[in-house]
Scaffold this active site. Structure first.
Site, PDB file in Angstrom:
ATOM      1  N   ARG A 111       0.884  -1.179   0.000  1.00 40.14           N
ATOM      2  CA  ARG A 111       0.000   0.000   0.000  1.00 40.14           C
ATOM      3  C   ARG A 111       0.910   1.214   0.000  1.00 40.14           C
ATOM      4  O   ARG A 111       1.714   1.403   0.921  1.00 40.14           O
ATOM      5  CB  ARG A 111      -0.895   0.000   1.241  1.00 40.14           C
ATOM      6  CG  ARG A 111      -1.568   1.332   1.460  1.00 40.14           C
ATOM      7  CD  ARG A 111      -2.664   1.288   2.486  1.00 40.14           C
ATOM      8  NE  ARG A 111      -3.846   0.636   1.928  1.00 40.14           N
ATOM      9  CZ  ARG A 111      -5.065   0.744   2.462  1.00 40.14           C
ATOM     10  NH1 ARG A 111      -5.263   1.468   3.550  1.00 40.14           N
ATOM     11  NH2 ARG A 111      -6.086   0.125   1.912  1.00 40.14           N
ATOM     12  N   HIS A 154      -7.412   0.814  -6.382  1.00 35.82           N
ATOM     13  CA  HIS A 154      -7.660  -0.021  -5.192  1.00 35.82           C
ATOM     14  C   HIS A 154      -8.347  -1.310  -5.669  1.00 35.82           C
ATOM     15  O   HIS A 154      -9.523  -1.560  -5.365  1.00 35.82           O
ATOM     16  CB  HIS A 154      -8.501   0.733  -4.169  1.00 35.82           C
ATOM     17  CG  HIS A 154      -8.447   0.161  -2.779  1.00 35.82           C
ATOM     18  ND1 HIS A 154      -7.656  -0.936  -2.449  1.00 35.82           N
ATOM     19  CD2 HIS A 154      -9.073   0.528  -1.628  1.00 35.82           C
ATOM     20  CE1 HIS A 154      -7.820  -1.210  -1.166  1.00 35.82           C
ATOM     21  NE2 HIS A 154      -8.665  -0.344  -0.642  1.00 35.82           N
ATOM     22  N   GLN A 167     -10.132  -3.997  -3.216  1.00 32.00           N
ATOM     23  CA  GLN A 167     -11.419  -3.523  -2.692  1.00 32.00           C
ATOM     24  C   GLN A 167     -12.523  -3.779  -3.706  1.00 32.00           C
ATOM     25  O   GLN A 167     -13.620  -4.237  -3.356  1.00 32.00           O
ATOM     26  CB  GLN A 167     -11.316  -2.013  -2.391  1.00 32.00           C
ATOM     27  CG  GLN A 167     -12.608  -1.392  -1.925  1.00 32.00           C
ATOM     28  CD  GLN A 167     -13.006  -1.823  -0.525  1.00 32.00           C
ATOM     29  OE1 GLN A 167     -12.202  -1.748   0.391  1.00 32.00           O
ATOM     30  NE2 GLN A 167     -14.244  -2.271  -0.336  1.00 32.00           N
ATOM     31  N   ASP A 187     -17.133   7.658  -1.591  1.00 34.52           N
ATOM     32  CA  ASP A 187     -15.881   7.495  -0.840  1.00 34.52           C
ATOM     33  C   ASP A 187     -15.545   8.849  -0.225  1.00 34.52           C
ATOM     34  O   ASP A 187     -16.145   9.879  -0.575  1.00 34.52           O
ATOM     35  CB  ASP A 187     -14.773   7.018  -1.817  1.00 34.52           C
ATOM     36  CG  ASP A 187     -13.464   6.678  -1.099  1.00 34.52           C
ATOM     37  OD1 ASP A 187     -13.477   6.488   0.139  1.00 34.52           O
ATOM     38  OD2 ASP A 187     -12.420   6.604  -1.772  1.00 34.52           O
ATOM     39  N   CYS A 214     -16.208   1.939   0.586  1.00 37.19           N
ATOM     40  CA  CYS A 214     -15.072   1.060   0.920  1.00 37.19           C
ATOM     41  C   CYS A 214     -14.686   1.157   2.393  1.00 37.19           C
ATOM     42  O   CYS A 214     -14.038   0.250   2.910  1.00 37.19           O
ATOM     43  CB  CYS A 214     -13.882   1.399   0.028  1.00 37.19           C
ATOM     44  SG  CYS A 214     -13.340   3.116   0.187  1.00 37.19           S
ATOM     45  N   ARG A 242     -13.503  -8.454   1.787  1.00 39.65           N
ATOM     46  CA  ARG A 242     -12.077  -8.213   1.545  1.00 39.65           C
ATOM     47  C   ARG A 242     -11.296  -9.486   1.863  1.00 39.65           C
ATOM     48  O   ARG A 242     -10.379  -9.886   1.156  1.00 39.65           O
ATOM     49  CB  ARG A 242     -11.544  -7.056   2.424  1.00 39.65           C
ATOM     50  CG  ARG A 242     -12.114  -5.695   2.095  1.00 39.65           C
ATOM     51  CD  ARG A 242     -11.683  -5.210   0.722  1.00 39.65           C
ATOM     52  NE  ARG A 242     -10.239  -5.153   0.573  1.00 39.65           N
ATOM     53  CZ  ARG A 242      -9.452  -4.167   1.031  1.00 39.65           C
ATOM     54  NH1 ARG A 242      -9.990  -3.126   1.641  1.00 39.65           N
ATOM     55  NH2 ARG A 242      -8.134  -4.189   0.861  1.00 39.65           N
TER      56      ARG A 242
HETATM   57  N1  NVA Z   1      -9.875   6.884  -1.338  1.00 40.96           N
HETATM   58  C1  NVA Z   1      -9.509   6.413  -0.025  1.00 40.96           C
HETATM   59  C2  NVA Z   1      -9.731   4.940   0.091  1.00 40.96           C
HETATM   60  C3  NVA Z   1      -9.385   4.356   1.434  1.00 40.96           C
HETATM   61  C4  NVA Z   1      -9.603   2.879   1.511  1.00 40.96           C
HETATM   62  C5  NVA Z   1      -8.053   6.736   0.238  1.00 40.96           C
HETATM   63  O1  NVA Z   1      -7.224   6.543  -0.666  1.00 40.96           O
HETATM   64  O2  NVA Z   1      -7.733   7.199   1.337  1.00 40.96           O
HETATM   65  N1   CP Z   2     -11.151  -0.020   2.535  1.00 33.56           N
HETATM   66  C1   CP Z   2      -9.884  -0.111   2.953  1.00 33.56           C
HETATM   67  O1   CP Z   2      -8.946  -0.373   2.159  1.00 33.56           O
HETATM   68  O2   CP Z   2      -9.718   0.070   4.277  1.00 33.56           O
HETATM   69  P1   CP Z   2      -8.365   0.258   5.086  1.00 33.56           P
HETATM   70  O3   CP Z   2      -7.790   1.600   4.667  1.00 33.56           O
HETATM   71  O4   CP Z   2      -8.774   0.229   6.511  1.00 33.56           O
HETATM   72  O5   CP Z   2      -7.422  -0.840   4.728  1.00 33.56           O
END
Ligand code: NVA
Ligand code: CP
Length: 324
Positions: free
Chosen positions: A122, A149, A152, A244, A284, A312
């Site tokens: 990540r 992502h 997800q 989101d 998500c 997930r």
């Molecule tokens: N768009 C959000 C998704 C988190 C799972 C982010 O990148 O923070």
């Molecule tokens: N939806 C998601 O990826 O959650 P986290 O940021 O908690 O991993």
């Protein structure tokens, strides 16, 4: 070690063989048939888990999980998923690895490939994941970048299939920021034959190159992809309503500016009146109640956000079992 679970049929065996050793960086890299196979495998692994059957195809294998951003769901679901498949997972904080002190990604990839059987990452820039995958000799899985992502979205479309009994022809409305979630949902919709309308304020549209790539895929699967300004227009007749956060990880300094820009883009009871009567609300998570979604919608009867979160685990188990 247990034999990998392969869905019945000669074609499934071919698909399973074609998935071994691959990276999972973006949905664009997979055919619609491969994505459907992975979703069906996830549903089967979920059944196996619920019946308490032991299934350990990854016994003795280790997944390294590099996190350069925070996480609840991704970290826990990958770690538990690896454990349930008979392997183990290592949490590697970006701050504690030498990449935090400038060791090149390609060196890191080559070193980690000598110890690990798979790497989940990540991070911020999508090119970091591509560089890591290029230099790794083990599968690399994208656990979120600034532009994608994909894990997800595999869980999300599995959840839709479980609730609606089909994917093709359903309409997804995405209201809010044209971010990583919007991009992966768009590609997933195009590949799996769902229609998708995205409404964003000016300046927050999904990446034009990704929209174009998605539309090219959609023309082959019968899916219709539409990007507009008006949330009312996007949500009209939708089966799925998705939103989101307005400020993603790394954009915290823009929070106030984004709250102003996204006023009028909240998914609330007024807006969802225009979706189908049996629409499903998806997010998500993590969510900000009172910003991108009202409390009544996210905690209401149309919401399936915790089913998504659960999936997930199953979706990523399918991806790991198939690739590693
Ligand atoms: N768009 C959000 C998704 C988190 C799972 C982010 O990148 O923070
Ligand atoms: N939806 C998601 O990826 O959650 P986290 O940021 O908690 O991993």
């Amino acid at each position: 070690m247990q034999q990998p679970l392969i869905l019945a049929g000669a074609r499934s065996e071919e698909l399973a063989a074609g998935l071994k050793g691959r990276d999972f960086l973006a949905l664009a890299d997979y055919t619609p048939e491969e994505l459907r196979y992975l979703i069906e495998l996830a549903i089967e692994l979920k059944r196996v888990q619920k019946f308490g059957e032991a299934y350990h195809p990854l016994k003795g294998k280790t997944l390294g999980m590099i996190f350069e951003k925070a996480s609840t769901r991704t970290r826990v679901s990958f770690e538990v998923g690896m454990y349930q498949l008979g392997g183990q997972a290592l949490f590697l904080s970006g701050n504690d690895l030498q990449i935090g002190r400038g060791e090149p990604i390609s060196d890191t990839a080559q070193v980690l490939s000598r110890y690990l059987d798979g790497i989940m990452i990540r991070t911020f820039a999508h090119r970091t994941v591509i560089e890591l995958a290029r230099a790794s000799t083990v599968p690399v899985i994208n656990g979120l970048t600034d532009s994608e992502h994909p894990c997800q979205v595999m869980a999300d479309y599995q959840t839709v299939l479980e609730h609606k009994g089909k994917l093709e022809g359903l309409k997804v409305a995405y209201i809010g920021d044209g971010n990583n979630m919007a991009h992966s949902l768009l590609m997933g919709a195009a590949k799996l034959g769902l229609h998708m309308s995205v409404a964003t304020p000016e300046g927050y549209e999904p990446d034009a190159a990704i929209v174009k790539q998605t539309q090219a895929v959609a023309s082959g699967t019968g899916s219709v992809i539409h990007v507009c300004r008006d949330p009312r227009e996007a949500i009209e007749g939708a089966d799925i309503v998705y939103t989101d956060v307005w400020a993603s990880m790394g954009q915290e300094a823009e929070q106030a500016e984004r709250e102003r820009a996204f006023a009028g883009y909240q998914v609330n009871e007024d807006l969802t009146k225009h979706a189908k009567a049996d629409y499903l609300f998806m997010h998500c998570l993590p969510a900000h109640r009172g910003e991108e979604v009202s409390e009544g919608v996210i905690d209401g009867k149309h919401s399936i956000v915790f089913d998504e979160a659960e999936n997930r685990l199953h979706a990523q188990k399918a991806i790991m079992a198939a690739l590693m």
